[in-house]
Design a protein around this motif. Structure first.
Motif, PDB file in Angstrom:
ATOM      1  N   ARG A   2       0.804  -1.332  -0.016  1.00 54.62           N
ATOM      2  CA  ARG A   2      -0.147   0.082   0.096  1.00 54.62           C
ATOM      3  C   ARG A   2       0.742   1.159   0.073  1.00 54.62           C
ATOM      4  O   ARG A   2       0.534   1.995  -0.635  1.00 54.62           O
ATOM      5  CB  ARG A   2      -1.019  -0.096   1.209  1.00 54.62           C
ATOM      6  CG  ARG A   2      -2.009  -1.189   1.349  1.00 54.62           C
ATOM      7  CD  ARG A   2      -3.066  -0.911   2.503  1.00 54.62           C
ATOM      8  NE  ARG A   2      -3.891  -2.007   2.550  1.00 54.62           N
ATOM      9  CZ  ARG A   2      -3.682  -2.902   3.400  1.00 54.62           C
ATOM     10  NH1 ARG A   2      -2.889  -2.839   4.377  1.00 54.62           N
ATOM     11  NH2 ARG A   2      -4.663  -3.777   3.754  1.00 54.62           N
ATOM     12  N   GLY A   3       1.953   1.282   0.794  1.00 51.81           N
ATOM     13  CA  GLY A   3       2.947   2.409   0.737  1.00 51.81           C
ATOM     14  C   GLY A   3       3.494   2.708  -0.502  1.00 51.81           C
ATOM     15  O   GLY A   3       3.728   3.707  -1.052  1.00 51.81           O
ATOM     16  N   GLU A   4       4.000   1.557  -1.196  1.00 50.83           N
ATOM     17  CA  GLU A   4       4.545   1.678  -2.482  1.00 50.83           C
ATOM     18  C   GLU A   4       3.476   2.284  -3.451  1.00 50.83           C
ATOM     19  O   GLU A   4       4.107   3.367  -4.291  1.00 50.83           O
ATOM     20  CB  GLU A   4       4.927   0.372  -3.022  1.00 50.83           C
ATOM     21  CG  GLU A   4       5.714   0.376  -4.427  1.00 50.83           C
ATOM     22  CD  GLU A   4       6.195  -0.966  -4.728  1.00 50.83           C
ATOM     23  OE1 GLU A   4       6.223  -1.128  -5.978  1.00 50.83           O
ATOM     24  OE2 GLU A   4       6.267  -1.878  -4.227  1.00 50.83           O
ATOM     25  N   VAL A   5       2.191   1.951  -3.638  1.00 52.12           N
ATOM     26  CA  VAL A   5       1.335   2.491  -4.632  1.00 52.12           C
ATOM     27  C   VAL A   5       0.932   3.931  -4.393  1.00 52.12           C
ATOM     28  O   VAL A   5       1.015   4.919  -5.052  1.00 52.12           O
ATOM     29  CB  VAL A   5      -0.090   1.927  -4.350  1.00 52.12           C
ATOM     30  CG1 VAL A   5      -1.018   2.472  -5.387  1.00 52.12           C
ATOM     31  CG2 VAL A   5       0.178   0.535  -4.657  1.00 52.12           C
ATOM     32  N   LYS A   6       1.110   4.363  -2.541  1.00 54.42           N
ATOM     33  CA  LYS A   6       0.784   5.717  -2.350  1.00 54.42           C
ATOM     34  C   LYS A   6       2.286   6.653  -2.906  1.00 54.42           C
ATOM     35  O   LYS A   6       1.876   8.022  -3.189  1.00 54.42           O
ATOM     36  CB  LYS A   6       0.731   5.727  -0.793  1.00 54.42           C
ATOM     37  CG  LYS A   6      -0.904   5.126  -0.653  1.00 54.42           C
ATOM     38  CD  LYS A   6      -1.054   5.235   1.063  1.00 54.42           C
ATOM     39  CE  LYS A   6      -2.145   4.451   1.333  1.00 54.42           C
ATOM     40  NZ  LYS A   6      -2.551   4.610   2.983  1.00 54.42           N
ATOM     41  N   LYS A   7       3.125   5.914  -2.616  1.00 54.55           N
ATOM     42  CA  LYS A   7       4.422   6.805  -3.020  1.00 54.55           C
ATOM     43  C   LYS A   7       4.549   7.162  -4.661  1.00 54.55           C
ATOM     44  O   LYS A   7       4.803   8.170  -5.068  1.00 54.55           O
ATOM     45  CB  LYS A   7       5.643   6.111  -2.728  1.00 54.55           C
ATOM     46  CG  LYS A   7       6.769   6.738  -2.677  1.00 54.55           C
ATOM     47  CD  LYS A   7       8.110   6.028  -2.255  1.00 54.55           C
ATOM     48  CE  LYS A   7       9.513   6.777  -2.499  1.00 54.55           C
ATOM     49  NZ  LYS A   7      10.720   6.179  -1.893  1.00 54.55           N
ATOM     50  N   PHE A  50      10.185  -3.554  -6.532  1.00 53.54           N
ATOM     51  CA  PHE A  50       9.409  -2.406  -6.038  1.00 53.54           C
ATOM     52  C   PHE A  50       8.482  -2.253  -7.781  1.00 53.54           C
ATOM     53  O   PHE A  50       8.676  -1.254  -8.331  1.00 53.54           O
ATOM     54  CB  PHE A  50      10.055  -1.228  -5.939  1.00 53.54           C
ATOM     55  CG  PHE A  50      10.503  -1.231  -4.743  1.00 53.54           C
ATOM     56  CD1 PHE A  50       9.628  -1.050  -3.224  1.00 53.54           C
ATOM     57  CD2 PHE A  50      11.831  -1.775  -4.134  1.00 53.54           C
ATOM     58  CE1 PHE A  50      10.366  -0.953  -2.106  1.00 53.54           C
ATOM     59  CE2 PHE A  50      12.424  -1.750  -3.182  1.00 53.54           C
ATOM     60  CZ  PHE A  50      11.645  -1.217  -1.791  1.00 53.54           C
ATOM     61  N   PRO A  51       7.613  -3.143  -7.654  1.00 49.17           N
ATOM     62  CA  PRO A  51       6.955  -3.405  -9.198  1.00 49.17           C
ATOM     63  C   PRO A  51       6.159  -2.353  -9.815  1.00 49.17           C
ATOM     64  O   PRO A  51       6.179  -1.960 -10.914  1.00 49.17           O
ATOM     65  CB  PRO A  51       6.240  -4.584  -9.112  1.00 49.17           C
ATOM     66  CG  PRO A  51       5.872  -4.710  -7.763  1.00 49.17           C
ATOM     67  CD  PRO A  51       7.077  -4.406  -7.097  1.00 49.17           C
TER      68      PRO A  51
END
Length: 451
Positions: free
Chosen positions: A81-86, A132-133
């Protein structure tokens, strides 16, 4: 060719993807070149508005995208979730700053008027990794598309589901057809892509071997290239550091994404006066990590993304122990899962020191002095980043020139930020992503001179 997407936690098949033919690939490359001719003429304000929409779509679909990340490569769902938000943040950043970044740069000369104009190059081919796709792709695509280029993505074969979702983000945002395309292909067609006249630059995030191969092709065809490769970051702890705070930073720096990050702290170089205290407290902190189903919100350590990655880490652990390292914690492998492992008394010549370890392995290295710590840090073929933990900020700043890496962080883990340039030296690659630098990598800085 058939590509299977396998859940690394339970071994279940998620989906099967079939590579496109060389003829289909040629058509996509031609379509990309055609799309560029009209996309580059779209006013910058409109391109920025589309990028804002892409950021909002990422926010609106966090759960869907995060689930695909976790299923395909095993990252704990909270981190996904954090990756998508970034990714949404990097879209906002370039949407808000592209106008100033791409503005004409006036330079005084003997001309009545002289300036640098920033114009797109054409197609930018991206070879991206699985760890980190979403983030690796968006940090390239946001500045690249907004500057007027078109994008072609060859994602890692175990995250083709993520690749399709990323293409959908741009489609839903209203980007014209073929401005961004995900290609389901194997690496054996890389030269067909690089050699196409519509492809003007290549960016790759991945292994040293992949970077060398793609850079060779780029050089052969006289195309611009950017490489973000491996790393073996040093995490240096001085004797005046706040050990409790430093351990918290160190735990995240090593174990986030199950240690599968090029910028993860991998070599912990600790001054001998605090070595025992740091190692003891770090080891206790590692024991608090919760392994399990990465789809569970309370899981903090998932599996490695593939079985071969876990096998390679296990080999490095065993070799290092045979070479004289002390096993302090962990050390065992079960399929794609590998216990978080702490090795003590690591020195140069051991796998845990010399090689990049892509997984939850922390190598503890004792330094005799600050100078010795920097010597150990520099004893690496990689050059991504270094962390120094100390209360003496001014002294730490005075040692910036002792580090040849692309980043020097004080009292913080090395991380990427849309506002700051990111990249490495030595075998960690060349070029810079993010910030204004990331947008300048793939534009034609054209000198305009008026007599």
């Amino acid at each position: 060719m058939e590509f299977k997407s396998i859940n690394p936690y339970n071994g279940e098949e998620i989906a099967v993807y079939h590579s496109i033919s060389k003829e289909e690939l040629a058509e996509k490359l031609d379509n990309s070149q055609i799309a560029f001719q009209s996309w580059k003429k779209v006013p910058l304000a409109e391109r920025c508005a589309l990028l804002k929409k892409a950021g909002q779509i990422l926010r609106d679909n966090v759960e869907e995208y995060a689930k695909m990340i976790t299923l395909e490569m095993g990252k704990p769902i909270s981190e996904s979730r954090g990756e998508v938000k970034k990714c949404a943040l990097v879209c906002d950043y370039y949407a808000d700053n592209a106008e100033s970044f791409l503005a004409d740069e006036v330079i005084e000369s003997d001309a009545s008027k002289s300036f640098v104009s920033h114009q797109p190059l054409g197609g930018v081919f991206a070879v991206m990794p699985w760890n980190f796709p979403f983030w690796q792709v968006l940090r390239y695509a946001a500045p690249t598309l907004t500057s007027g280029n078109v994008g072609l993505l060859k994602h890692a074969s175990n995250v083709f589901g993520c690749a399709q979702l990323i293409e959908d983000v741009f489609t839903k945002a209203g980007y014209p057809k073929n401005v961004f395309q995900s290609l389901v292909v194997n690496h054996d067609v890389t030269e067909q892509i690089v050699s196409h006249e519509g492809v003007r630059a290549i960016t790759l995030t991945g292994s040293e071997r992949a970077g060398s191969a793609v850079a060779s092709l780029a050089g052969k065809h006289i195309k611009k290239s950017l490489l973000e490769l491996g790393g073996s970051n040093a995490f240096i702890v001085w004797e005046d550091a706040d050990i409790d705070k430093t351990v918290k930073i160190a735990l995240t720096a090593r174990m986030m994404n199950c240690g599968q990050s090029c910028i993860a702290a991998k070599r912990f170089i600790i001054l001998e006066g605090v070595y025992d205290e740091f190692v003891e407290k770090f080891t206790e902190a590692v024991k608090t990590l919760k392994s399990g189903d990465p789809m569970d919100d309370d899981t903090t350590l998932g599996p490695l993304a593939r079985i071969d990655l876990a096998d390679e880490l296990q080999k490095q652990v065993k070799n290092s122990i045979d070479q004289g390292a002390k096993l302090i914690l962990g050390g065992k492998q079960n399929g794609c899962s590998h216990e978080p492992t702490v090795l003590g008394d690591v020195v140069p010549g051991m796998d845990a020191f010399d090689q990049e370890s892509f997984g939850p392995l922390a190598a503890m290295i004792k330094a005799k002095s600050i100078e010795h710590a920097f010597e150990l840090s520099e004893n690496s073929k990689f050059g991504l980043g270094v962390t120094v933990c100390t209360k003496n900020i001014e002294l730490a700043l005075s040692h910036v020139d002792k580090v040849s890496d692309g980043a020097y962080f004080i009292n913080e883990l090395v991380k990427s930020d849309p506002r700051l340039p990111f990249g490495g030296t030595k075998l960690s690659g060349y070029g810079r992503e993010l910030s204004k630098d990331g947008m300048m990598e793939f534009v034609n800085r054209k000198t305009v001179y008026v007599k």
